[in-house]
Design a protein around this motif. Structure first.
Motif, PDB file in Angstrom:
ATOM      1  N   GLN A   1       0.766  -1.196  -0.095  1.00  0.00           N
ATOM      2  CA  GLN A   1       0.004  -0.145   0.046  1.00  0.00           C
ATOM      3  C   GLN A   1       0.913   1.328  -0.013  1.00  0.00           C
ATOM      4  O   GLN A   1       1.714   1.527   0.749  1.00  0.00           O
ATOM      5  CB  GLN A   1      -1.031  -0.120   1.228  1.00  0.00           C
ATOM      6  CG  GLN A   1      -1.704   1.194   1.360  1.00  0.00           C
ATOM      7  CD  GLN A   1      -2.836   1.247   2.566  1.00  0.00           C
ATOM      8  OE1 GLN A   1      -2.704   0.149   3.077  1.00  0.00           O
ATOM      9  NE2 GLN A   1      -3.413   2.316   2.600  1.00  0.00           N
ATOM     10  N   VAL A   2       0.539   2.015  -0.807  1.00  0.00           N
ATOM     11  CA  VAL A   2       1.410   3.290  -1.208  1.00  0.00           C
ATOM     12  C   VAL A   2       0.672   4.502  -0.159  1.00  0.00           C
ATOM     13  O   VAL A   2      -0.650   4.645  -0.246  1.00  0.00           O
ATOM     14  CB  VAL A   2       1.452   3.762  -2.352  1.00  0.00           C
ATOM     15  CG1 VAL A   2       2.102   4.918  -2.489  1.00  0.00           C
ATOM     16  CG2 VAL A   2       1.993   2.977  -3.348  1.00  0.00           C
ATOM     17  N   THR A   3       1.704   4.964   0.712  1.00  0.00           N
ATOM     18  CA  THR A   3       1.072   6.388   1.332  1.00  0.00           C
ATOM     19  C   THR A   3       2.037   7.257   1.203  1.00  0.00           C
ATOM     20  O   THR A   3       3.190   7.269   1.251  1.00  0.00           O
ATOM     21  CB  THR A   3       1.129   5.960   2.777  1.00  0.00           C
ATOM     22  OG1 THR A   3       1.989   5.536   3.405  1.00  0.00           O
ATOM     23  CG2 THR A   3      -0.059   5.152   3.189  1.00  0.00           C
ATOM     24  N   LEU A   4       1.592   8.609   1.103  1.00  0.00           N
ATOM     25  CA  LEU A   4       2.118   9.804   1.177  1.00  0.00           C
ATOM     26  C   LEU A   4       1.764  10.769   2.495  1.00  0.00           C
ATOM     27  O   LEU A   4       0.548  10.905   2.513  1.00  0.00           O
ATOM     28  CB  LEU A   4       2.085  10.760  -0.158  1.00  0.00           C
ATOM     29  CG  LEU A   4       2.441   9.963  -1.478  1.00  0.00           C
ATOM     30  CD1 LEU A   4       2.079  10.794  -2.560  1.00  0.00           C
ATOM     31  CD2 LEU A   4       4.011   9.603  -1.389  1.00  0.00           C
ATOM     32  N   VAL A   5       2.699  11.138   3.081  1.00  0.00           N
ATOM     33  CA  VAL A   5       2.491  11.865   4.408  1.00  0.00           C
ATOM     34  C   VAL A   5       3.106  13.130   4.492  1.00  0.00           C
ATOM     35  O   VAL A   5       4.443  13.211   4.497  1.00  0.00           O
ATOM     36  CB  VAL A   5       2.619  11.035   5.759  1.00  0.00           C
ATOM     37  CG1 VAL A   5       2.399  11.824   6.915  1.00  0.00           C
ATOM     38  CG2 VAL A   5       1.995   9.613   5.750  1.00  0.00           C
ATOM     39  N   GLU A   6       2.422  14.138   4.470  1.00  0.00           N
ATOM     40  CA  GLU A   6       3.017  15.568   4.472  1.00  0.00           C
ATOM     41  C   GLU A   6       2.899  16.096   5.933  1.00  0.00           C
ATOM     42  O   GLU A   6       2.183  15.741   6.842  1.00  0.00           O
ATOM     43  CB  GLU A   6       2.210  16.352   3.758  1.00  0.00           C
ATOM     44  CG  GLU A   6       1.752  16.099   2.270  1.00  0.00           C
ATOM     45  CD  GLU A   6       0.518  15.442   2.205  1.00  0.00           C
ATOM     46  OE1 GLU A   6      -0.035  15.648   1.038  1.00  0.00           O
ATOM     47  OE2 GLU A   6      -0.075  14.999   3.026  1.00  0.00           O
ATOM     48  N   SER A   7       4.236  16.978   6.242  1.00  0.00           N
ATOM     49  CA  SER A   7       4.212  17.677   7.538  1.00  0.00           C
ATOM     50  C   SER A   7       4.734  19.050   7.074  1.00  0.00           C
ATOM     51  O   SER A   7       5.243  19.211   6.223  1.00  0.00           O
ATOM     52  CB  SER A   7       4.738  16.662   8.218  1.00  0.00           C
ATOM     53  OG  SER A   7       6.214  16.529   7.804  1.00  0.00           O
ATOM     54  N   GLY A   8       4.839  19.767   8.151  1.00  0.00           N
ATOM     55  CA  GLY A   8       5.325  20.974   8.056  1.00  0.00           C
ATOM     56  C   GLY A   8       4.555  22.256   7.900  1.00  0.00           C
ATOM     57  O   GLY A   8       5.208  23.375   7.941  1.00  0.00           O
ATOM     58  N   GLY A   9       3.333  21.812   7.813  1.00  0.00           N
ATOM     59  CA  GLY A   9       2.295  23.303   7.457  1.00  0.00           C
ATOM     60  C   GLY A   9       2.220  23.893   8.905  1.00  0.00           C
ATOM     61  O   GLY A   9       2.560  23.698  10.061  1.00  0.00           O
ATOM     62  N   GLY A  10       1.600  25.069   8.915  1.00  0.00           N
ATOM     63  CA  GLY A  10       1.509  25.896   9.981  1.00  0.00           C
ATOM     64  C   GLY A  10       1.155  27.216   9.511  1.00  0.00           C
ATOM     65  O   GLY A  10       0.634  27.618   8.567  1.00  0.00           O
ATOM     66  N   SER A  11       1.000  28.110  10.423  1.00  0.00           N
ATOM     67  CA  SER A  11       0.815  29.795  10.463  1.00  0.00           C
ATOM     68  C   SER A  11       1.944  30.535  10.541  1.00  0.00           C
ATOM     69  O   SER A  11       2.888  30.335  11.422  1.00  0.00           O
ATOM     70  CB  SER A  11      -0.217  30.147  11.100  1.00  0.00           C
ATOM     71  OG  SER A  11      -1.431  29.242  11.298  1.00  0.00           O
ATOM     72  N   VAL A  12       2.038  31.503   9.512  1.00  0.00           N
ATOM     73  CA  VAL A  12       3.360  32.326   9.538  1.00  0.00           C
ATOM     74  C   VAL A  12       3.060  33.570   8.882  1.00  0.00           C
ATOM     75  O   VAL A  12       2.075  33.625   8.200  1.00  0.00           O
ATOM     76  CB  VAL A  12       4.397  31.516   8.721  1.00  0.00           C
ATOM     77  CG1 VAL A  12       4.024  31.414   7.172  1.00  0.00           C
ATOM     78  CG2 VAL A  12       5.835  32.338   8.772  1.00  0.00           C
ATOM     79  N   GLN A  13       3.663  34.610   9.548  1.00  0.00           N
ATOM     80  CA  GLN A  13       3.341  35.933   8.921  1.00  0.00           C
ATOM     81  C   GLN A  13       4.146  36.246   7.507  1.00  0.00           C
ATOM     82  O   GLN A  13       4.797  35.344   7.121  1.00  0.00           O
ATOM     83  CB  GLN A  13       3.988  37.033   9.773  1.00  0.00           C
ATOM     84  CG  GLN A  13       3.068  37.134  11.200  1.00  0.00           C
ATOM     85  CD  GLN A  13       3.534  38.303  11.881  1.00  0.00           C
ATOM     86  OE1 GLN A  13       4.757  38.793  11.835  1.00  0.00           O
ATOM     87  NE2 GLN A  13       2.625  38.678  12.841  1.00  0.00           N
TER      88      GLN A  13
END
Length: 119
Positions: free
Chosen positions: A1-13
């Motif tokens: 099973q192929v999975t792609l997991v993103e991370s690193g997003g957030g709020s910034v000015q």
């Protein structure tokens, strides 16, 4: 099973930076095309940056050229999107996607990570 997991997003000015990561499992990078897409509320999804994992060649949409950099760590099966000089119009859900070089459409998608840029 192929999975792609993103991370690193957030709020910034505005003017700030973020680095998104996309780690794949069950999918060997090899010679494939990986991409970052984004979709803002009420707008169509657009491709932001792509990388050919075999050649290392990259492409960017005009609005992010000079500000965003896509890169990869083959050993870690991870693709990155370094985003600098962020603008409020960069606010969107960012998705990682993968396809074979000969495929027209991206077959595998991550769940997305939210990026919010305030003015």
């Amino acid at each position: 099973q192929v999975t792609l997991v993103e991370s690193g997003g957030g709020s910034v000015q505005a003017g700030g930076s973020l680095r998104l990561s996309c780690t794949s499992s069950g999918y060997r990078h090899g010679s494939n095309c990986m991409a970052w897409f984004r979709q803002a509320l009420g707008k169509e999804r657009e491709a932001v940056a792509t990388i050919h994992t075999g050649r290392g060649s990259t492409r960017y949409t005009d609005s992010v050229k000079g500000r965003f950099t896509i890169s990869q760590d083959v050993a870690e099966n991870t693709v990155y999107l370094q985003m600098s000089s962020l603008k409020p119009e960069d606010t969107a859900m960012y998705y990682c996607a993968a396809r074979s070089p000969w495929a027209r459409d991206y077959k595998f998608w991550g769940q997305g990570t939210q990026v919010t840029v305030s003015s």
